[in-house]
Design an enzyme around this catalytic site. Sequence first.
Site, short mmCIF file in Angstrom:
data_model
loop_
_atom_site.label_atom_id
_atom_site.label_comp_id
_atom_site.label_asym_id
_atom_site.label_seq_id
_atom_site.Cartn_x
_atom_site.Cartn_y
_atom_site.Cartn_z
N LYS A 176 54.82 45.43 23.54
CA LYS A 176 55.12 46.44 24.56
C LYS A 176 55.25 45.78 25.93
CE LYS A 176 51.30 48.37 23.27
NZ LYS A 176 50.13 49.27 23.07
N THR A 209 49.49 56.93 33.92
CA THR A 209 49.87 56.23 32.68
C THR A 209 48.70 56.11 31.71
OG1 THR A 209 49.23 54.16 33.73
CG2 THR A 209 51.55 54.80 33.92
N GLY A 211 46.37 56.22 28.79
CA GLY A 211 46.55 56.62 27.40
C GLY A 211 47.92 56.30 26.82
N THR A 212 48.73 55.57 27.56
CA THR A 212 50.10 55.28 27.10
C THR A 212 50.11 54.54 25.75
OG1 THR A 212 50.67 55.03 29.42
CG2 THR A 212 52.28 54.25 27.84
N GLY A 213 49.28 53.48 25.66
CA GLY A 213 49.27 52.65 24.44
C GLY A 213 48.77 53.43 23.24
N CYS A 214 47.69 54.19 23.44
CA CYS A 214 47.12 55.00 22.35
C CYS A 214 48.15 56.02 21.88
CB CYS A 214 45.89 55.76 22.84
SG CYS A 214 44.60 54.70 23.51
O1 PXL Z 1 43.68 51.63 26.13
C1 PXL Z 1 42.65 51.12 25.40
C2 PXL Z 1 41.58 52.11 25.12
C3 PXL Z 1 41.56 52.73 23.90
N1 PXL Z 1 40.63 53.65 23.55
C4 PXL Z 1 39.67 54.00 24.42
C5 PXL Z 1 39.62 53.42 25.67
C6 PXL Z 1 40.58 52.45 26.04
C7 PXL Z 1 40.54 51.82 27.34
O2 PXL Z 1 39.66 52.01 28.15
O3 PXL Z 1 38.65 53.79 26.52
C8 PXL Z 1 38.64 55.00 24.01
#
Ligand code: PXL
Length: 267
Positions: A176, A209, A211-214
Site C-alpha cells: 500500500k 484517515t 482505520g484505512t488499513g484495517c
Molecule cells: O492500524 C493498525 C491498528 C490495527 N488495529 C488496532 C489498532 C491499530 C493502530 O493503532 O489500534 C486495534
Amino acid sequence: MSFSHIALTIAGSDSGGAAGIQADLKTFAFHCVHGTSVITCITAQNTLGVDRVQKINSDMVKAQIEAIMNDINVQAVKTGMLFNQDIILTVSQQIKQWKLSQLVVDPVMVSRTGVKLIDDRAIASLKTHLIPQALILTPNRYEAQILSNLSINSLEDMKQAAQIIYNLGAKFVLIKGGGMKDDLQGVDVWFNGKTWEILTTETIKTKHTHGTGCTLSAAIAANLALGKEPFIAVKQAKNYVTTALKYGLEMGKGTGPVGHFFPLLTS
Ligand code: PXL
C-alpha cells in the site's frame, strides 16, 4: 436457503471505533457480509492516539476461533493486530487446523504514520508461521520495508519489495502506498509471483484517515466472502476505501475515522 456470506476478523479492539475490530465489522456490514470476530487485544484509544493496550490470553483467542469454527461456515478471514508472538502462533495454528485458505493477512507491525506496534519476536513469527498461509498480504510502506529489508522510496522500490515479500509464501502481495510521499500516496503495487499491477485511485486530501488499513483488508475479505476473485476483490476494496476516505468523519480532536457508510452520509 442457507446464508453463506460470512467473514471473520481476528484483530484488536479500538475504543474510538475507527480501526481494528470496529472498522472491520462496519466494513463487512456495508458489504452485506455477516461479520464474526475474534478479539486479540483491547486498546484504549481515541482520535488522538493509543493510551493503553491489554492483551487477551492466547487460550481465549483460541476458544473464540473454535467457537466460531465449530458452528459457523466462514468464507473468508482477515487478521489485523495480533499483538505478540504467543497470539500469532495460536492464530497460525488455528488457521492451519481449520484450513482457512481465503486468508487476508494485514501484517500490522507499524502504523501508517511509522509507529512500531509489535516486538521483533512477534515479527519473526508472523514471517515464518502466518504469512506463508496468506492468500493476500497487505503491508504498508513501513511493514514492507521490514519484510523485505529494503528502503522503499519509489515505485521501483515498491515493485522490488513486493517480489522479495512474495518469497515469504503469500500467494499475492499488495504493497500500500498510503505511507509514501506526494504522488505515490494513492498508488498500490500488486504482485502475483509473475507480474505486477499498479493500482491507482484519486488521492483524497483529508486528515481523517484513521482505520484505512484495517478497512482495506476487511473489504478484501468481504469481497472474497462474496465469491470474488482475489484481484477483483482488491480493486473493489481499494475503490471502497477511496470513497470512504472522501467521506472521512470530522470528529474528536485528532484523526477521525473513514466514513464506512458513505452512501448514508450523502443525503
Ligand atoms: O492500524 C493498525 C491498528 C490495527 N488495529 C488496532 C489498532 C491499530 C493502530 O493503532 O489500534 C486495534
